[in-house]
Design a protein around this motif. Structure first.
Motif, PDB file in Angstrom:
ATOM      1  N   THR A   1      -1.902   6.249 -13.407  1.00  0.00           N
ATOM      2  CA  THR A   1      -3.070   7.003 -12.948  1.00  0.00           C
ATOM      3  C   THR A   1      -2.672   8.413 -12.528  1.00  0.00           C
ATOM      4  O   THR A   1      -3.327   9.403 -12.880  1.00  0.00           O
ATOM      5  N   GLY A   2      -1.571   8.517 -11.787  1.00  0.00           N
ATOM      6  CA  GLY A   2      -1.078   9.822 -11.357  1.00  0.00           C
ATOM      7  C   GLY A   2      -0.674  10.696 -12.527  1.00  0.00           C
ATOM      8  O   GLY A   2      -0.962  11.897 -12.563  1.00  0.00           O
ATOM      9  N   VAL A   3       0.007  10.091 -13.524  1.00  0.00           N
ATOM     10  CA  VAL A   3       0.413  10.843 -14.718  1.00  0.00           C
ATOM     11  C   VAL A   3      -0.814  11.426 -15.414  1.00  0.00           C
ATOM     12  O   VAL A   3      -0.863  12.619 -15.746  1.00  0.00           O
ATOM     13  N   ARG A   4      -1.816  10.597 -15.638  1.00  0.00           N
ATOM     14  CA  ARG A   4      -3.009  11.048 -16.361  1.00  0.00           C
ATOM     15  C   ARG A   4      -3.749  12.151 -15.606  1.00  0.00           C
ATOM     16  O   ARG A   4      -4.278  13.090 -16.221  1.00  0.00           O
ATOM     17  N   GLU A   5      -3.801  12.051 -14.271  1.00  0.00           N
ATOM     18  CA  GLU A   5      -4.498  13.069 -13.471  1.00  0.00           C
ATOM     19  C   GLU A   5      -3.961  14.466 -13.763  1.00  0.00           C
ATOM     20  O   GLU A   5      -4.722  15.401 -14.046  1.00  0.00           O
ATOM     21  N   LEU A   6      -2.639  14.604 -13.698  1.00  0.00           N
ATOM     22  CA  LEU A   6      -2.038  15.934 -13.878  1.00  0.00           C
ATOM     23  C   LEU A   6      -1.879  16.310 -15.341  1.00  0.00           C
ATOM     24  O   LEU A   6      -2.042  17.478 -15.704  1.00  0.00           O
ATOM     25  N   LEU A   7      -1.574  15.331 -16.182  1.00  0.00           N
ATOM     26  CA  LEU A   7      -1.367  15.624 -17.598  1.00  0.00           C
ATOM     27  C   LEU A   7      -2.618  16.234 -18.218  1.00  0.00           C
ATOM     28  O   LEU A   7      -2.562  17.298 -18.855  1.00  0.00           O
ATOM     29  N   TYR A   8      -3.754  15.585 -18.015  1.00  0.00           N
ATOM     30  CA  TYR A   8      -4.981  16.078 -18.641  1.00  0.00           C
ATOM     31  C   TYR A   8      -5.512  17.334 -17.949  1.00  0.00           C
ATOM     32  O   TYR A   8      -6.234  18.126 -18.541  1.00  0.00           O
ATOM     33  N   GLN A   9      -5.116  17.524 -16.706  1.00  0.00           N
ATOM     34  CA  GLN A   9      -5.530  18.723 -15.977  1.00  0.00           C
ATOM     35  C   GLN A   9      -4.740  19.948 -16.439  1.00  0.00           C
ATOM     36  O   GLN A   9      -5.289  21.049 -16.572  1.00  0.00           O
ATOM     37  N   ARG A  10      -3.443  19.766 -16.736  1.00  0.00           N
ATOM     38  CA  ARG A  10      -2.561  20.897 -17.022  1.00  0.00           C
ATOM     39  C   ARG A  10      -2.362  21.178 -18.510  1.00  0.00           C
ATOM     40  O   ARG A  10      -2.117  22.324 -18.890  1.00  0.00           O
TER      41      ARG A  10
ATOM     42  N   PRO B   1       0.795  -1.232   0.000  1.00  0.00           N
ATOM     43  CA  PRO B   1       0.000   0.000   0.000  1.00  0.00           C
ATOM     44  C   PRO B   1       0.824   1.278   0.000  1.00  0.00           C
ATOM     45  O   PRO B   1       0.476   2.251  -0.691  1.00  0.00           O
ATOM     46  N   GLU B   2       1.911   1.328   0.769  1.00  0.00           N
ATOM     47  CA  GLU B   2       2.708   2.553   0.804  1.00  0.00           C
ATOM     48  C   GLU B   2       3.413   2.785  -0.528  1.00  0.00           C
ATOM     49  O   GLU B   2       3.494   3.917  -1.020  1.00  0.00           O
ATOM     50  N   ALA B   3       3.899   1.692  -1.137  1.00  0.00           N
ATOM     51  CA  ALA B   3       4.546   1.813  -2.443  1.00  0.00           C
ATOM     52  C   ALA B   3       3.548   2.288  -3.493  1.00  0.00           C
ATOM     53  O   ALA B   3       3.864   3.132  -4.339  1.00  0.00           O
ATOM     54  N   VAL B   4       2.332   1.774  -3.428  1.00  0.00           N
ATOM     55  CA  VAL B   4       1.289   2.179  -4.370  1.00  0.00           C
ATOM     56  C   VAL B   4       0.988   3.671  -4.234  1.00  0.00           C
ATOM     57  O   VAL B   4       0.893   4.404  -5.231  1.00  0.00           O
ATOM     58  N   GLY B   5       0.856   4.145  -2.996  1.00  0.00           N
ATOM     59  CA  GLY B   5       0.559   5.559  -2.768  1.00  0.00           C
ATOM     60  C   GLY B   5       1.668   6.464  -3.247  1.00  0.00           C
ATOM     61  O   GLY B   5       1.420   7.497  -3.886  1.00  0.00           O
ATOM     62  N   LEU B   6       2.918   6.085  -2.977  1.00  0.00           N
ATOM     63  CA  LEU B   6       4.053   6.902  -3.389  1.00  0.00           C
ATOM     64  C   LEU B   6       4.229   6.887  -4.910  1.00  0.00           C
ATOM     65  O   LEU B   6       4.604   7.897  -5.517  1.00  0.00           O
ATOM     66  N   ALA B   7       3.939   5.739  -5.545  1.00  0.00           N
ATOM     67  CA  ALA B   7       4.041   5.652  -7.001  1.00  0.00           C
ATOM     68  C   ALA B   7       3.013   6.557  -7.667  1.00  0.00           C
ATOM     69  O   ALA B   7       3.305   7.229  -8.661  1.00  0.00           O
ATOM     70  N   ARG B   8       1.809   6.605  -7.118  1.00  0.00           N
ATOM     71  CA  ARG B   8       0.791   7.487  -7.696  1.00  0.00           C
ATOM     72  C   ARG B   8       1.190   8.950  -7.526  1.00  0.00           C
ATOM     73  O   ARG B   8       1.020   9.760  -8.445  1.00  0.00           O
ATOM     74  N   GLU B   9       1.739   9.286  -6.367  1.00  0.00           N
ATOM     75  CA  GLU B   9       2.189  10.665  -6.144  1.00  0.00           C
ATOM     76  C   GLU B   9       3.316  11.024  -7.102  1.00  0.00           C
ATOM     77  O   GLU B   9       3.348  12.127  -7.664  1.00  0.00           O
ATOM     78  N   ALA B  10       4.252  10.081  -7.322  1.00  0.00           N
ATOM     79  CA  ALA B  10       5.349  10.317  -8.272  1.00  0.00           C
ATOM     80  C   ALA B  10       4.792  10.508  -9.677  1.00  0.00           C
ATOM     81  O   ALA B  10       5.268  11.362 -10.437  1.00  0.00           O
ATOM     82  N   GLY B  11       3.762   9.736 -10.020  1.00  0.00           N
ATOM     83  CA  GLY B  11       3.128   9.877 -11.327  1.00  0.00           C
ATOM     84  C   GLY B  11       2.542  11.259 -11.532  1.00  0.00           C
ATOM     85  O   GLY B  11       2.637  11.836 -12.624  1.00  0.00           O
ATOM     86  N   ARG B  12       1.950  11.812 -10.485  1.00  0.00           N
ATOM     87  CA  ARG B  12       1.389  13.164 -10.582  1.00  0.00           C
ATOM     88  C   ARG B  12       2.499  14.194 -10.825  1.00  0.00           C
ATOM     89  O   ARG B  12       2.326  15.126 -11.618  1.00  0.00           O
ATOM     90  N   GLN B  13       3.623  14.035 -10.145  1.00  0.00           N
ATOM     91  CA  GLN B  13       4.729  14.978 -10.334  1.00  0.00           C
ATOM     92  C   GLN B  13       5.295  14.894 -11.754  1.00  0.00           C
ATOM     93  O   GLN B  13       5.597  15.915 -12.377  1.00  0.00           O
ATOM     94  N   VAL B  14       5.421  13.662 -12.262  1.00  0.00           N
ATOM     95  CA  VAL B  14       5.910  13.490 -13.637  1.00  0.00           C
ATOM     96  C   VAL B  14       4.874  14.001 -14.627  1.00  0.00           C
ATOM     97  O   VAL B  14       5.205  14.638 -15.631  1.00  0.00           O
ATOM     98  N   GLY B  15       3.598  13.739 -14.363  1.00  0.00           N
ATOM     99  CA  GLY B  15       2.532  14.204 -15.240  1.00  0.00           C
ATOM    100  C   GLY B  15       2.509  15.713 -15.375  1.00  0.00           C
ATOM    101  O   GLY B  15       2.200  16.259 -16.444  1.00  0.00           O
ATOM    102  N   ASP B  16       2.840  16.408 -14.310  1.00  0.00           N
ATOM    103  CA  ASP B  16       2.883  17.867 -14.340  1.00  0.00           C
ATOM    104  C   ASP B  16       3.932  18.338 -15.346  1.00  0.00           C
ATOM    105  O   ASP B  16       3.703  19.280 -16.127  1.00  0.00           O
ATOM    106  N   VAL B  17       5.104  17.700 -15.345  1.00  0.00           N
ATOM    107  CA  VAL B  17       6.164  18.047 -16.300  1.00  0.00           C
ATOM    108  C   VAL B  17       5.773  17.620 -17.716  1.00  0.00           C
ATOM    109  O   VAL B  17       6.012  18.342 -18.691  1.00  0.00           O
ATOM    110  N   LEU B  18       5.136  16.452 -17.833  1.00  0.00           N
ATOM    111  CA  LEU B  18       4.772  15.952 -19.155  1.00  0.00           C
ATOM    112  C   LEU B  18       3.710  16.810 -19.835  1.00  0.00           C
ATOM    113  O   LEU B  18       3.589  16.794 -21.064  1.00  0.00           O
ATOM    114  N   ALA B  19       2.949  17.564 -19.074  1.00  0.00           N
ATOM    115  CA  ALA B  19       1.989  18.482 -19.681  1.00  0.00           C
ATOM    116  C   ALA B  19       2.723  19.477 -20.580  1.00  0.00           C
ATOM    117  O   ALA B  19       2.257  19.817 -21.675  1.00  0.00           O
TER     118      ALA B  19
END
Length: 398
Positions: free
Chosen positions: A341-350, A299-317
């Motif tokens: 999932t994290g990447v898509r959240e921020l990518l499509y938002q930004r 569970p902790e790895a899953v949560g941190l991976a999603r958070e990392a995905g959001r940070q990468v998604g922000d740059v990928l926008a």
């Protein structure tokens, strides 16, 4: 290709390999060469063992007659060697000229042990793999190597690689060619070196997205890097630095391995996630350890991976807005559902809707073999480019 009526043997081979002209008549029509000249140039390719005759094609004339004999690139006359280095392990293979893996192995290989030791070990791996594939050392026409750092494609040397201590400016091509010769007794072979994300992108684009004119692959493992393929060719920038998105500043205070603070890789790579897990008491030292934890649903790895995905998604926008690719592929140790999932959240938002309207966000098709397939393809395209075909045929005396 050279001008109509001036096509060389290498140009004819390129036409056959690409499928644009696969009979003698079609070659005459496309090139403007006479039947006799086409025959002479094809004869050189047959004597080199690079072409073969296939089955008869359809009869072109409405009056009937004998079917045209098709021409095929003979992919059995040689093999390619390829290796993909990560920071803590490597994968190597013998591949056919069309990218089929004939023999393969992987194992622990630490880049921090230095280029002399690592490349010497790879020479031994290649010797074993050729024996396993049942091919003589002389059948290897070249070696492709993927490395986790920026590469000057003109020299094949890595340039200030943050994750490869002791490799900066080292003659990788010369050492790997010598190591192969020392282990097999074979003569010198050409060695091509490129960044791992570049070669993963090249392999994936050619294998599954050949019609995509702008393709981006992001590898998230111990570090973060991107490979960009535009118009079927790797885009490297002026000195190999294109795609190094792991060192874009994102405003954090974390210290990166490059020596700067706030790099994307310092907060969102597999290595960064592993560090945070270790601080929380979960045993993890690298991106591959995080991958195993994610596979187990930790569970902790899953949560941190999603958070990392959001940070990468922000740059990928920004990346998507700049390049407007048709495919954005996520690969590497973290390329699972939580990170995506994290990447898509921020990518499509930004990102602007226009930039993502025709964008496919996907994960790797070739998996851990992507770098090998790309490295082998790079060697084949280099060796069988029209100008190089002429050089090689002359050296062979045909």
């Amino acid at each position: 290709m050279t001008g109509r009526g001036q096509a060389r043997a290498g140009d004819l081979l390129e036409l056959v390999r690409s499928g644009r002209a696969t009979t003698r008549g079609a070659l005459q029509q496309v090139t403007g060469l006479s039947r006799a000249t086409v025959g002479q140039r094809l004869d050189r390719l047959f004597r080199a063992g690079w072409l073969r005759e296939g089955a008869g094609g359809p009869v072109d004339s409405p009056l009937g007659g004998r079917p045209s004999i098709t021409l095929e690139f003979d992919d059995e006359h040689a093999v390619v060697l390829a290796a993909d280095l990560d920071t803590r392990h490597a994968r190597a293979a013998v591949l056919s000229l069309t990218g089929e893996i004939l023999a393969e192995r992987s194992g622990v290989l630490l880049v921090e042990d230095g280029p002399d030791a690592v490349l010497g070990e790879l020479g031994g791996w290649f010797a074993e793999l050729l024996e396993k594939a049942g091919r003589p050392a002389e059948s290897a026409c070249g070696i492709g190597l993927a490395v986790p750092g920026p590469v000057d494609s003109e020299t094949g040397r890595v340039v200030q690689p943050p994750m490869m201590p002791g490799w900066d400016g080292y003659d990788i091509r010369g050492r790997l060619s010598r190591a192969f010769g020392e282990r097999t007794g074979a003569g010198a072979v050409p060695v091509l070196v490129d960044n791992d994300a570049n070669l993963m992108a090249y392999g994936e684009q050619r294998a599954g997205y050949a019609d995509c004119s702008a393709f981006v692959l992001v590898k998230v493992s111990t570090g973060i890097g991107a490979g960009v393929v535009v118009g079927g060719s790797i885009f490297r920038g002026i000195d190999g630095g294109a795609g190094d998105i792991g060192h874009i500043r994102v405003g954090a205070e974390a210290l990166c391995r490059c020596g700067s603070y706030g790099c994307l890789a310092a907060v969102a790579s597999g290595g960064a996630v592993a560090r945070r897990l270790a601080e929380a008491g979960v045993p993890a030292a690298s991106g591959s350890d995080v991958r195993e934890l994610l596979a187990a649903g930790h569970p902790e790895a899953v949560g941190l991976a999603r958070e990392a995905g959001r940070q990468v998604g922000d740059v990928l926008a920004t990346v998507v807005t700049l390049l407007n690719p048709g495919v954005l592929m996520i690969a590497g140790d973290l390329a699972g559902t939580p990170f995506l999932t994290g990447v898509r959240e921020l990518l499509y938002q930004r990102a602007l809707p226009r930039s993502t309207a025709h964008l496919d966000v996907v994960t790797s098709r070739l998996g851990e073999r992507a770098g090998l397939v790309g490295a082998a393809a790079l060697v084949v395209e280099y060796l069988y480019a029209p100008e190089r075909v002429e050089e090689r045929l002359s050296a062979m005396g045909v």
